[in-house]
Design a protein around this motif. Structure first.
Motif, PDB file in Angstrom:
ATOM      1  N   LEU A  87      41.585  33.110  31.622  1.00  0.00           N
ATOM      2  CA  LEU A  87      40.744  31.931  31.778  1.00  0.00           C
ATOM      3  C   LEU A  87      40.183  31.465  30.431  1.00  0.00           C
ATOM      4  CD1 LEU A  87      39.357  29.835  33.539  1.00  0.00           C
ATOM      5  CD2 LEU A  87      37.488  31.454  33.865  1.00  0.00           C
ATOM      6  N   ALA A  88      39.735  32.387  29.596  1.00  0.00           N
ATOM      7  CA  ALA A  88      39.177  32.025  28.285  1.00  0.00           C
ATOM      8  C   ALA A  88      40.245  31.352  27.424  1.00  0.00           C
ATOM      9  CB  ALA A  88      38.629  33.258  27.590  1.00  0.00           C
ATOM     10  N   THR A  89      41.461  31.867  27.448  1.00  0.00           N
ATOM     11  CA  THR A  89      42.556  31.263  26.681  1.00  0.00           C
ATOM     12  C   THR A  89      42.839  29.851  27.184  1.00  0.00           C
ATOM     13  OG1 THR A  89      43.523  33.453  26.342  1.00  0.00           O
ATOM     14  CG2 THR A  89      44.959  31.563  25.989  1.00  0.00           C
ATOM     15  N   PHE A  90      42.817  29.660  28.484  1.00  0.00           N
ATOM     16  CA  PHE A  90      43.031  28.341  29.068  1.00  0.00           C
ATOM     17  C   PHE A  90      41.931  27.364  28.642  1.00  0.00           C
ATOM     18  CE2 PHE A  90      42.075  25.397  32.573  1.00  0.00           C
ATOM     19  CZ  PHE A  90      43.272  24.709  32.639  1.00  0.00           C
ATOM     20  N   ILE A 139      33.533  37.209  35.320  1.00  0.00           N
ATOM     21  CA  ILE A 139      34.723  37.803  35.925  1.00  0.00           C
ATOM     22  C   ILE A 139      34.839  39.238  35.429  1.00  0.00           C
ATOM     23  CG2 ILE A 139      37.225  37.661  36.133  1.00  0.00           C
ATOM     24  CD1 ILE A 139      36.966  34.649  35.564  1.00  0.00           C
ATOM     25  N   PRO A 140      34.807  40.226  36.326  1.00  0.00           N
ATOM     26  CA  PRO A 140      34.839  41.624  35.903  1.00  0.00           C
ATOM     27  C   PRO A 140      36.217  42.099  35.426  1.00  0.00           C
ATOM     28  CG  PRO A 140      34.682  41.495  38.283  1.00  0.00           C
ATOM     29  CD  PRO A 140      34.574  40.097  37.764  1.00  0.00           C
ATOM     30  N   ASP A 141      37.283  41.460  35.877  1.00  0.00           N
ATOM     31  CA  ASP A 141      38.643  41.873  35.524  1.00  0.00           C
ATOM     32  C   ASP A 141      39.019  41.346  34.133  1.00  0.00           C
ATOM     33  OD1 ASP A 141      41.572  41.616  35.281  1.00  0.00           O
ATOM     34  OD2 ASP A 141      41.589  42.384  37.325  1.00  0.00           O
ATOM     35  N   ASP A 142      39.318  42.245  33.193  1.00  0.00           N
ATOM     36  CA  ASP A 142      39.619  41.854  31.809  1.00  0.00           C
ATOM     37  C   ASP A 142      40.808  40.905  31.713  1.00  0.00           C
ATOM     38  OD1 ASP A 142      37.556  43.332  30.774  1.00  0.00           O
ATOM     39  OD2 ASP A 142      38.795  45.076  30.316  1.00  0.00           O
ATOM     40  N   LYS A 143      41.857  41.170  32.453  1.00  0.00           N
ATOM     41  CA  LYS A 143      43.064  40.344  32.372  1.00  0.00           C
ATOM     42  C   LYS A 143      42.794  38.911  32.843  1.00  0.00           C
ATOM     43  CE  LYS A 143      47.906  40.321  33.772  1.00  0.00           C
ATOM     44  NZ  LYS A 143      48.938  41.015  34.538  1.00  0.00           N
TER      45      LYS A 143
END
Length: 44
Positions: free
Chosen positions: A18-21, A9-13
């Motif tokens: 997603l990583a936090t989830f 995913i190119p968008d940092d936010k």
């Protein structure tokens, strides 16, 4: 069941969200790769 989640995913936010989830479901193997052990019902 072992589920391997790999994303690009190119968008940092969005990537951080997603990583936090995913950290609640498994362990981070690499920067954008997670291993999650879950049942089929939980995966759905």
């Amino acid at each position: 069941m072992l589920v391997l989640v790999v994303y690009d995913i190119p968008d940092d936010k969005r990537r951080t969200k997603l990583a936090t989830f995913l950290e609640g479901y498994g362990r981070r193997v690499q920067y954008s790769v997670f291993e999650c052990f879950m049942s089929l019902e939980k995966m759905k």
